[in-house]
Design a protein around this motif. Structure first.
Motif, PDB file in Angstrom:
ATOM      1  N   ASP A 122       0.809  -1.228   0.000  1.00 13.00           N
ATOM      2  CA  ASP A 122       0.000   0.000   0.000  1.00 13.00           C
ATOM      3  C   ASP A 122       0.839   1.274   0.000  1.00 13.00           C
ATOM      4  O   ASP A 122       0.440   2.298   0.527  1.00 13.00           O
ATOM      5  CB  ASP A 122      -0.978   0.020   1.182  1.00 13.00           C
ATOM      6  N   ASN A 148      -0.662   3.440  -5.433  1.00 16.00           N
ATOM      7  CA  ASN A 148      -1.994   3.066  -5.914  1.00 16.00           C
ATOM      8  C   ASN A 148      -1.962   2.470  -7.315  1.00 16.00           C
ATOM      9  O   ASN A 148      -2.914   1.827  -7.726  1.00 16.00           O
ATOM     10  CB  ASN A 148      -2.918   4.287  -5.917  1.00 16.00           C
ATOM     11  N   LYS A 160      -8.546  -4.910  -5.386  1.00 14.98           N
ATOM     12  CA  LYS A 160      -8.540  -3.787  -4.451  1.00 14.98           C
ATOM     13  C   LYS A 160      -9.659  -2.807  -4.801  1.00 14.98           C
ATOM     14  O   LYS A 160     -10.380  -2.321  -3.923  1.00 14.98           O
ATOM     15  CB  LYS A 160      -7.172  -3.082  -4.506  1.00 14.98           C
ATOM     16  N   GLN A 161      -9.823  -2.543  -6.077  1.00 11.07           N
ATOM     17  CA  GLN A 161     -10.882  -1.640  -6.544  1.00 11.07           C
ATOM     18  C   GLN A 161     -12.259  -2.236  -6.246  1.00 11.07           C
ATOM     19  O   GLN A 161     -13.160  -1.532  -5.804  1.00 11.07           O
ATOM     20  CB  GLN A 161     -10.715  -1.382  -8.038  1.00 11.07           C
TER      21      GLN A 161
END
Length: 194
Positions: A58, A61, A187-188
């Protein structure tokens, strides 16, 4: 060895010399393309692995190599854009593979062409005599003619091997790129749920 090459050059036809020069050029191209592409692909794999690590941690992005496409589409990067990004990187990485494939498939034929021309020329010289030719007269001529075939095979072996090695490296790069895409999409998807 040098004396053998000089003698071979004086006793061979111009076509045989051209064929051997062609094969030497092929061999040079083979090693040049392999070394250049191998290090370029290895560097891309290392860069994309590092990018994957920063995504998972993280710290970022988006993959670091997507900046060119990101400037066009902005912050929102969908699956289609990521697919284009992946294909663009793989297209760049696979440059030179076609050359290695061409060398691997045509070098034996180029060598065989040189051998056939040399044997035809030798038989035309041998046929000019009284019709009786001993084996010890024909054998050296044929063995000299087979040098072109051996050179063609010797050129094709590294070209084919290098082609397969680079193809495997491109596959490894493709896997790292796909892992980044899968991670970003999951993740999205996770962010949309919450």
């Amino acid at each position: 060895m040098f004396e053998f090459l000089v003698q071979y050059a004086h006793t061979s036809s111009k076509i045989s010399i051209i064929v051997l020069c062609w094969l030497a050029f092929y061999l040079f191209l083979t090693f040049w393309a392999f070394l250049y592409r191998f290090f370029a692909i290895a560097s891309a794999i290392k860069k994309e692995n590092k990018s994957l690590q920063t995504l998972v941690a993280d710290e970022s992005n988006l993959p670091s190599s997507i900046t060119i496409i990101q400037g066009i589409v902005g912050e929102s990067v969908g699956k289609e854009v990521l697919h284009i990004w992946k294909q663009k990187i793989l297209q760049n990485a696979s440059k030179g593979l076609t050359l290695l494939g061409i060398v691997a498939s045509t070098a034996p034929f180029v060598g065989l062409f040189g051998t056939v021309v040399e044997i035809l020329e030798a038989f035309s010289y041998l046929g000019g005599g009284e019709g009786k030719v001993a084996f010890d007269t024909v054998a050296p001529v044929i063995s000299k003619a087979l040098i072109a075939t051996a050179a063609g095979i010797l050129t094709a072996i590294p070209a084919y091997s290098f082609h397969l090695i680079l193809k495997r490296k491109c596959y490894e790069l493709s896997l790292v790129l796909q892992m980044q895409i899968d991670y970003l999409m999951s993740k999205q998807s996770h962010q949309l749920r919450f």
